[in-house]
Design an enzyme around this catalytic site. Structure first.
Site, mmCIF file in Angstrom:
data_model
loop_
_atom_site.group_PDB
_atom_site.id
_atom_site.type_symbol
_atom_site.label_atom_id
_atom_site.label_comp_id
_atom_site.label_asym_id
_atom_site.label_seq_id
_atom_site.Cartn_x
_atom_site.Cartn_y
_atom_site.Cartn_z
ATOM 1 N N HIS A 1 40.383 33.501 41.741
ATOM 2 C CA HIS A 1 39.029 33.406 41.174
ATOM 3 C C HIS A 1 38.035 32.825 42.186
ATOM 4 C CE1 HIS A 1 35.629 32.328 38.660
ATOM 5 N NE2 HIS A 1 35.735 31.126 39.191
ATOM 6 N N ASP B 1 40.770 31.761 65.043
ATOM 7 C CA ASP B 1 40.154 30.561 65.596
ATOM 8 C C ASP B 1 40.977 30.169 66.818
ATOM 9 O OD1 ASP B 1 38.650 28.390 66.032
ATOM 10 O OD2 ASP B 1 39.145 27.351 64.171
ATOM 11 N N CYS C 1 36.187 38.853 37.411
ATOM 12 C CA CYS C 1 37.471 38.968 38.106
ATOM 13 C C CYS C 1 38.599 39.116 37.086
ATOM 14 C CB CYS C 1 37.710 37.771 39.035
ATOM 15 S SG CYS C 1 38.505 36.339 38.279
ATOM 16 N N CYS D 1 31.986 35.705 35.262
ATOM 17 C CA CYS D 1 32.768 36.311 36.343
ATOM 18 C C CYS D 1 33.559 37.494 35.798
ATOM 19 C CB CYS D 1 33.720 35.264 36.918
ATOM 20 S SG CYS D 1 34.812 35.918 38.190
ATOM 21 N N ASP E 1 33.585 30.753 57.210
ATOM 22 C CA ASP E 1 34.980 30.638 56.769
ATOM 23 C C ASP E 1 35.195 29.204 56.323
ATOM 24 O OD1 ASP E 1 35.082 29.372 59.544
ATOM 25 O OD2 ASP E 1 37.069 28.939 58.752
ATOM 26 N N CYS F 1 39.410 35.967 35.014
ATOM 27 C CA CYS F 1 38.425 35.650 33.984
ATOM 28 C C CYS F 1 38.406 36.692 32.856
ATOM 29 C CB CYS F 1 37.039 35.495 34.604
ATOM 30 S SG CYS F 1 36.939 34.027 35.645
HETATM 31 ZN ZN ZN Z 1 36.833 34.808 37.821
#
Ligand code: ZN
Length: 379
Positions: free
Chosen positions: A331, A89, A302, A300, A262, A305
């Site tokens: 997460h 930026d 991930c 989720c 973003d 999780c």
């Molecule tokens: Zn997650």
């Protein structure tokens, strides 16, 4: 930079940007690493969470570590050991929002550093130079960011500057391995938004940022402005909506043809214990999660999780363990990248609007109930 438009579903687009440090497939969310690092997330975690590109900030990096350090290391990729694309930026937004004694004239802006009060001057040329030293894959031009609440006349005057600065930046940009994006402004007036979008997109930039939105206005206002801006955007260039990281607004923007976004929101929220789930946002610090053995988001996949319970992460937050913030940050970034991946697939299959409807139905369904529970108002 080479740009390919692969597929459209309505106005939603699936595109690829071929950048110096790799390809970026859109729609894409870009996590923010202001000072060359994403807060509470190591580079490995950022990549593992699915990031294709990260943001850094020219204003902050210019003030510290400064151009001498960046120069001696050969740019930010080498200095910070980043091997994925970086977008910087320009720092326009930060000059106007963080600095003291900001004085803007037609040639540039003079300000005092928020770090030590020293006086600095940004011109379109200086900001191009800073970003060429940083060596980002995508650089943004210097623009004037008006605070919300300015009238049409002030907005018009400011636009003239932004357009002039954009012309200057184009003229002075030399790095062939760096893409340069213009930024459209125009406040919250349809007329000035149209003028700015037409002026900026008529210049031969590699892509276009949409600035000055998501700065405190209502959701409806942001969408209203996008409805004015997006139909004027050229089809053959990437479109980057600056400062948006709320899942609902992201899908509204994508529906109107935005490719890149973003925001500090997902990482900032995470550090305060707020996490995204398929059924809306929850605050893991709330006592209702103390005995909860389910993951942050049961849907989720991930690493956080898959391995840890809400109860455990709640406990870590209560004890102010930094691991708590790291788990929540990972997460949240993963959640947005997964959302973008599903969005890209829906566009490829020509099913974006169905996908959006299904996602929002679920994402907004439990929010009210969840928040009430967290406040202890519902039994
Ligand atoms: Zn997650």
């Amino acid at each position: 930079m080479r740009f390919e438009l692969l597929k459209k579903s309505g106005e939603a687009r699936n595109t690829i940007l071929h950048l110096t440090h790799g390809d970026v497939e859109t729609p894409v969310f870009m996590p923010v690493g202001t000072n060359g690092a994403v807060k509470m997330c190591t580079h490995d975690c950022v990549k593992k969470a699915g990031s294709q590109i990260v943001l850094a900030n020219a204003f902050h990096l210019y003030l510290r570590p400064g151009l001498d350090v960046l120069n001696s290391f050969g740019g930010l990729h080498k200095f910070a050991s980043w091997d994925i694309p970086i977008l910087t930026d320009s720092g326009g937004f930060q000059v106007f929002s963080l600095s003291k004694h900001v004085k803007v004239d037609d040639e540039g802006v003079t300000f005092r550093s928020p770090l030590d009060g020293s006086i600095h001057r940004f011109t379109p040329q200086k900001v191009v130079e800073i970003q060429e030293t940083i060596g980002s894959d995508i650089a943004m031009v210097l623009d004037e960011c008006l605070a919300p609440g300015n009238d049409a006349k002030a907005t018009e005057k400011s636009l003239k500057r932004t357009t002039k600065w954009a012309e200057k930046a184009l003229e002075l940009h030399t790095r062939q391995d760096q893409a340069l994006f213009g930024i459209t402004q125009g406040g919250f007036f349809k007329d000035t938004r149209i003028v700015s979008t037409r002026e900026i997109t008529s210049m031969p930039f590699d892509g276009f940022g949409i600035g000055g939105l998501s700065v405190g206005e209502t959701f409806e206002k942001t969408v209203e402005m996008l409805d004015v801006i997006m139909p004027l955007m050229p089809e053959n260039k990437p479109r980057y909506l600056m400062g948006v990281g709320d899942p609902v607004l992201m899908l509204e923007a994508i529906e109107r043809g935005v490719d890149m976004m973003d925001c500090v929101l997902p990482t900032r929220l995470a550090r305060h214990g707020a996490v995204f789930t398929s059924h809306g946002r929850l605050n893991i610090k709330s006592a209702v999660y103390a005995l909860d053995d389910s993951p942050l988001d049961p849907e989720c996949d991930c690493e956080v999780c898959q391995n840890y319970s809400r109860g455990y992460i709640h406990h870590l937050f209560k004890k102010k363990e930094s691991t708590a913030m790291m788990f929540a940050t990972y997460h949240n970034i993963y959640f947005l990248h997964k959302l973008m991946e599903k969005t890209r697939n829906a566009i490829k299959n020509g099913e974006f609007s169905e996908f959006k409807k299904d996602f929002l139905k679920k994402f907004t369904s439990n929010n009210v109930k969840q928040m009430a529970l967290e406040r202890g108002e519902s039994k």
